[in-house]
Design an enzyme around this catalytic site. Structure first.
Site, short mmCIF file in Angstrom:
data_model
loop_
_atom_site.label_atom_id
_atom_site.label_comp_id
_atom_site.label_asym_id
_atom_site.label_seq_id
_atom_site.Cartn_x
_atom_site.Cartn_y
_atom_site.Cartn_z
N GLY A 131 0.82 -1.22 0.00
CA GLY A 131 0.00 0.00 0.00
C GLY A 131 0.85 1.26 0.00
O GLY A 131 1.95 1.28 0.57
N ARG A 195 1.32 -5.59 -5.00
CA ARG A 195 1.31 -6.49 -3.84
C ARG A 195 1.76 -7.90 -4.20
O ARG A 195 1.56 -8.82 -3.42
CB ARG A 195 -0.11 -6.56 -3.26
CG ARG A 195 -0.54 -5.31 -2.50
CD ARG A 195 -1.70 -5.60 -1.59
NE ARG A 195 -2.19 -4.40 -0.95
CZ ARG A 195 -1.65 -3.86 0.15
NH1 ARG A 195 -0.61 -4.42 0.72
NH2 ARG A 195 -2.17 -2.76 0.65
N ASP A 226 5.07 -7.70 5.70
CA ASP A 226 5.07 -8.84 4.77
C ASP A 226 6.14 -8.68 3.69
O ASP A 226 6.85 -9.63 3.37
CB ASP A 226 3.69 -8.98 4.11
CG ASP A 226 2.64 -9.53 5.08
OD1 ASP A 226 3.01 -10.32 5.96
OD2 ASP A 226 1.46 -9.14 4.96
N LYS A 252 7.94 0.73 5.73
CA LYS A 252 6.84 1.54 5.22
C LYS A 252 5.50 1.00 5.67
O LYS A 252 5.34 -0.22 5.72
CB LYS A 252 6.91 1.53 3.69
CG LYS A 252 5.72 2.10 3.00
CD LYS A 252 5.06 1.13 2.00
CE LYS A 252 4.34 -0.01 2.66
NZ LYS A 252 3.47 -0.79 1.76
N THR A 253 4.59 1.77 6.00
CA THR A 253 3.15 1.49 6.09
C THR A 253 2.46 2.55 6.95
O THR A 253 2.94 2.89 8.03
CB THR A 253 2.79 0.09 6.62
OG1 THR A 253 1.36 0.00 6.67
CG2 THR A 253 3.32 -0.24 8.01
N ASP A 255 -0.05 2.01 8.46
CA ASP A 255 -0.70 1.31 9.57
C ASP A 255 0.05 1.47 10.89
O ASP A 255 -0.53 1.26 11.96
CB ASP A 255 -0.82 -0.19 9.26
CG ASP A 255 -1.65 -0.46 8.03
OD1 ASP A 255 -2.27 0.49 7.51
OD2 ASP A 255 -1.67 -1.61 7.57
#
Ligand code: FBP
Length: 607
Positions: A131, A195, A226, A252-253, A255
């Site tokens: 993402g 992805r 992941d 990175k993320t 979230d």
């Protein structure tokens, strides 16, 4: 009409037309044709500035000039300092067995010093994975500048469209002109993301081929837990094959769940939260002005509730559900609804028929009965399983629903049947390539509104006072993932990119770039490298145990949650909203450079 296609623009052609090559020439899409035609027209007529003004906002033009701040150690000559050897966070024996070459590597940090020797020329490849998160372009510009500082002949190649680009050999050389276009901008569009999961040796070998063809020394994977787990598997495989191609990761993320002792935060979390907080603040002001709606706002973040918690700390909503707490207290869906109804009724008793409730995207996975259901569904629908094939062979939605109902254990089958059909269907949609339920596609906020309405009407029938409840639902996620990075993310990402270049130069593989001490002024930040295996444990994926980088969920004994828990009862009944407003790029450092409350609380910056 010009036929605008990649490859038709030779350098001589471009020069004769006074055309600056645009970074995405290589993969023009038809809808870009008009855009590029205009560019040609204006360039030919020496009115390039007019065109630039047309395609960039004034903010973009000024923001492009921003020079990201970075750790003092990275400014001059840099030397590597070795720390102690590492162990994985759990399951040491299993992880060591799976990663014999990359297990136990030492921590490294970068300090001022060294002789500044010009290193031999090297080529490096970079991949954006998963993402989008604000700041990805700055990781790339930091990497680019870091490589050029080491040797001006160094080259950076970007693999297109995510990890798949490595396998399909789709790449572009990231030249200075291209990188210039993207400094301090949001998005991953410089090379695109994807992805695709790299898991077969065939894929790894294809990656090896392109690296050899392009004389690539190292691949940088910019991704979440992941993707970095995959990066570790590839690093291990290349060592196993006797190849010297290095693999380095960057955290990175949006979230915020890729963090641990060595990784203080994942990039993008700061900016994304700031965007959501601006929107939540705007909604709060609207709610407080009109006084007629309850706003149920689902916030991205996949499993972890970090985004919801950070937004709650910044905006002080009436309700913010924290999935991890719900799991800890083993709350059922009905209990969650009852709690919501209490807050709504208490406010209604004060004449306040409005409010704001924040709902973490992954909530559904944490409600015990739903967790069991989802886990059974994951096994039932796991790719390659006969049951998944049989499920996919069903034609209509009703047939699929019946199939699931018949194949679940009794209790899960009951829960599945009790859900509104739409939500039940959303739970059976495709998993992502890593086996995760796509929680962004489950409309939890609607489910809760529906259940609250039902409960209120039951209470009314039972003679309780009528509560006026009119709700609006929202989902904030994609709105924040490509925002122009805040100063924090612009600086942090650029520093990560520079650190990744140093890890490559020092021959490291199987490491993630790390920048720490991030609540201090940026010149005091610490640039470092952390072995991937140090962050790993074994978890169930696609029905079997796999080594993965441990996801950091919200911890109920950590300062951010405690700060929230100490205040939430007041916020539930009072209208104590805070309106943070938009991200500020210029102005006092206390406004422009401050990072999340989460990070500040974690680092003891609020007493
Ligand atoms: P990453 O973990 O790859 O950074 O992605 C995070 C995320 O934004 C989640 O918050 C969300 O659940 C998911 O991506 C949505 O995925 P998609 O972009 O494929 O719809």
């Amino acid at each position: 009409m010009f036929e605008i296609q990649a490859g038709k623009f030779t350098n001589t052609f471009c020069e004769s037309w006074n055309i600056k090559r645009l970074s995405n020439f290589k993969y023009l899409r038809p809808e870009n044709e008009q855009f590029h035609f205009l560019y040609l027209y204006f360039a030919k007529n020496n009115n390039r500035q007019f065109f630039e003004d047309m395609i960039k906002s004034a903010l973009q033009t000024e923001r492009a000039k921003y020079a990201p701040k970075m750790p003092k150690a990275l400014h001059g000559n840099v030397k590597i300092v070795y720390g102690s050897n590492t162990e994985s966070v759990a399951d040491q024996e299993e992880i060591k067995k799976i990663f014999p070459h990359t297990y136990g590597l030492p921590l490294v940090t970068f300090a001022e010093g060294g002789d500044g020797e010009i290193l031999p020329v090297m080529n490096v490849g970079v991949i954006l994975s998963g993402g989008q998160a604000p700041g990805g372009h700055n990781v790339i510009s930091g990497l680019f500048d870091g490589l050029k500082k080491l040797n001006s002949e160094n080259k950076l190649f970007g693999f297109l469209g995510g990890p798949g680009g490595l396998v399909s050999h789709q790449y572009v050389e990231l030249t200075a002109a291209i990188v210039e276009e993207y400094r301090n901008t949001g998005g991953f569009d410089i090379i695109g993301s994807g992805r695709e999961k790299l898991e077969s040796t065939d894929q790894f070998d294809k990656g090896l081929d392109v690296c050899r063809n392009l004389n690539i020394k190292a691949v940088i994977v910019i991704g979440g837990d992941d993707s970095n787990t995959n990066a570790c598997i590839i690093a291990e495989y290349y060592l196993h094959k006797g190849s010297d191609i290095q693999v380095i990761g960057c955290p990175k993320t949006i979230d915020g769940d890729l963090k641990n002792e060595m990784i203080e935060t994942s990039f993008g979390f700061d900016t994304a939260c700031k965007v959501y907080c601006e929107l939540i603040g705007n909604i709060m002001r609207d709610a407080n002005s009109a006084k007629k709606y309850w706003h149920f706002i689902k916030l991205m973040g996949r499993s972890a509730s970090h985004i919801g918690l950070e937004c709650a700390l910044q905006t002080q909503p009436n309700v913010c559900l924290i999935s991890e707490e719900i799991a800890e207290n083993e709350q059922t869906l009905q209990q969650i609804v009852d709690d919501l109804v209490n807050v709504i009724s208490n406010r209604a008793a004060k004449g306040e028929n409005f409010g704001v409730a924040l709902i973490p995207e992954g909530l559904i996975e944490f409600i015990p009965e739903m967790k069991v259901l989802i886990s059974e569904l994951n096994d039932l629908l796991a790719e390659g399983h006969a049951t998944a094939d049989a499920f996919n062979a069903q034609v209509t939605d009703d047939e699929k629903r019946d199939y699931v109902i018949q194949h679940l254990a009794d209790e899960s089958s009951r829960v599945f049947r009790s859900l509104p059909k739409g939500i039940a269907k959303q739970l059976t949609l495709d998993r992502d390539p890593h086996g995760n339920v796509q929680v962004s596609r489950i409309e939890t906020e609607r489910l809760l509104i529906e259940m609250v309405e039902k409960r209120l009407s039951v209470l009314k029938r039972q003679g309780e006072a009528k509560v006026k409840f009119s709700a609006q639902n929202h989902f904030f996620g994609y709105e924040g993932r490509c925002a122009a990075p805040s100063n924090f993310d612009a600086d942090y990402c650029y520093s990560l990119g520079r650190t990744a270049a140093l890890l490559v130069a020092n021959g490291k593989t199987g490491y993630m770039a790390s920048v720490r001490n991030t609540t201090a002024p940026s010149d005091q930040w610490i640039a470092a490298g952390v072995p991937f295996t140090m962050m790993m444990n074994m978890e169930k994926r696609h029905g079997s145990l796999k080594p993965v980088i441990q996801k950091a969920l919200v911890r109920l004994d950590d300062a951010p949650f405690k700060a929230f828990a100490a205040k939430r009862n007041d916020w539930a009944i009072q209208t104590a909203y805070v309106y943070p407003g938009p991200i500020q790029y210029w102005g006092p450092s206390s406004v422009c450079d401050a990072t999340t409350k989460t990070l500040q609380l974690e680092q003891g910056k609020y007493a």
